[in-house]
Design an enzyme around this catalytic site. Structure first.
Site, PDB file in Angstrom:
ATOM      1  N   HIS A   1      -8.233 133.187 -33.376  1.00  0.00           N
ATOM      2  CA  HIS A   1      -7.853 132.158 -33.867  1.00  0.00           C
ATOM      3  C   HIS A   1      -6.684 131.754 -32.442  1.00  0.00           C
ATOM      4  O   HIS A   1      -6.624 130.384 -32.317  1.00  0.00           O
ATOM      5  CB  HIS A   1      -5.991 133.178 -34.482  1.00  0.00           C
TER       6      HIS A   1
ATOM      7  N   HIS B   1       0.273 133.058 -26.327  1.00  0.00           N
ATOM      8  CA  HIS B   1      -1.530 132.291 -26.847  1.00  0.00           C
ATOM      9  C   HIS B   1      -0.856 130.929 -26.733  1.00  0.00           C
ATOM     10  O   HIS B   1       0.245 130.616 -26.449  1.00  0.00           O
ATOM     11  CB  HIS B   1      -1.361 132.638 -28.181  1.00  0.00           C
TER      12      HIS B   1
ATOM     13  N   HIS C   1       2.739 129.508 -26.473  1.00  0.00           N
ATOM     14  CA  HIS C   1       3.806 130.059 -27.253  1.00  0.00           C
ATOM     15  C   HIS C   1       3.850 131.516 -26.209  1.00  0.00           C
ATOM     16  O   HIS C   1       2.640 132.356 -26.565  1.00  0.00           O
ATOM     17  CB  HIS C   1       3.210 130.385 -28.483  1.00  0.00           C
TER      18      HIS C   1
ATOM     19  N   HIS D   1      -2.288 126.909 -29.006  1.00  0.00           N
ATOM     20  CA  HIS D   1      -2.681 125.969 -29.680  1.00  0.00           C
ATOM     21  C   HIS D   1      -3.247 124.431 -29.526  1.00  0.00           C
ATOM     22  O   HIS D   1      -2.438 123.955 -28.166  1.00  0.00           O
ATOM     23  CB  HIS D   1      -1.329 125.854 -30.193  1.00  0.00           C
TER      24      HIS D   1
ATOM     25  N   THR E   1       3.880 131.158 -36.735  1.00  0.00           N
ATOM     26  CA  THR E   1       2.463 130.033 -37.983  1.00  0.00           C
ATOM     27  C   THR E   1       2.090 130.612 -37.182  1.00  0.00           C
ATOM     28  O   THR E   1       1.163 129.503 -38.513  1.00  0.00           O
ATOM     29  CB  THR E   1       3.040 129.248 -36.178  1.00  0.00           C
TER      30      THR E   1
END
Ligand SMILES: [Zn+2]
Length: 243
Positions: free
Chosen positions: A83, A108, A127, A110, A193
């Site tokens: 992910h 991590h 994040h 995004h 999220t």
């Protein structure tokens, strides 16, 4: 009857063997279906304070508390969890906010950013997930603009496994340098999220942006794909910006 019971038992066992529901960003496991994949993901569908949201109506405040980072930058590993690419940290890196200490657990990424600003995404976000002793979650978001190559991103990407489920040891990651100084920030209440979309998360979005090169942003998208949950209803949430 006994045979039937055995059959039923076998069925239940095979169900529980799959108790990690498959979620992602496309197809059946896409964000709009998260809440239906598992009872544990209930908040993804029925939560009232979900993240991310579009940041529009901001209340400016000059009485916001400072955010102070005391990071030791001692990491454990970089993980490709399918992910995202995630750096896990050893205990000892602390963010202090409003008289409370939050320990950095992991960082991590995004692409593009999850929170939007009047509908506009940044090309990437980091994040940094923290937790206090009493279990309060706090996520610090650092937005990336496309620009100069980022040395910390370079180090993480160079060590990041290409294959989902793999990890590589990493002893030192300069999260403090990546975050920089948190002078002005936006604060709001929200959720994780990703499933289980747990609420009660303090979000702090730094206004001190980082940069990453076009190639670095592309590397992440090529490795993980787009992994932003779409924006959720704000439901009258208060968004505060420190001055
Ligand atoms: Zn995240």
């Amino acid at each position: 009857m006994r045979f039937l019971n055995l059959l039923l038992f076998g069925f239940l066992v095979s169900l529980s063997a799959e108790n990690a529901p498959h979620w992602g960003y496309t197809g059946e496991g896409a964000p709009k279906n998260w809440g239906d994949l598992s009872n544990e993901f209930h908040a993804c569908k029925y939560g009232k304070y979900q993240s991310p949201i579009d940041i529009t109506d901001i209340i400016e405040s000059d009485s916001e508390k400072p955010v102070v980072l005391s990071y030791k930058n001692e990491a454990k590993e970089v993980v490709n969890n399918g992910h995202s690419l995630q750096v896990n940290f050893k205990p000892g890196s602390v963010l202090r906010f409003d008289g409370k200490d939050f320990t950095l657990l992991q960082m991590h990424f995004h692409t593009p950013s999850e929170y939007t600003f009047k509908g506009k995404h940044y090309p990437m976000v980091a994040h940094l997930a923290h937790q206090s002793k009493d279990g309060q979650l706090l996520v610090l978001a650092i937005m990336f603009e496309e620009g100069e190559e980022n040395a910390i991103i370079k180090q993480i990407w160079e060590n990041a496994p290409k294959k989902a489920g793999e990890s590589k040891e990493l002893a030192k990651v300069a999260a403090s340098e990546l975050a920089g100084k948190i002078e002005n920030y936006i604060r709001l209440d929200g959720s994780l999220t990703t499933p289980p979309c747990t609420e009660g998360v303090i979000w702090i979005i730094s206004k001190n942006n980082a940069t990453a090169s076009k190639g670095q942003i592309k590397f992440f998208t090529d490795t993980i794909g787009k992994n932003n949950r779409p924006t959720q209803p704000a439901n009258g949430r208060v968004i505060i910006m420190s001055e």
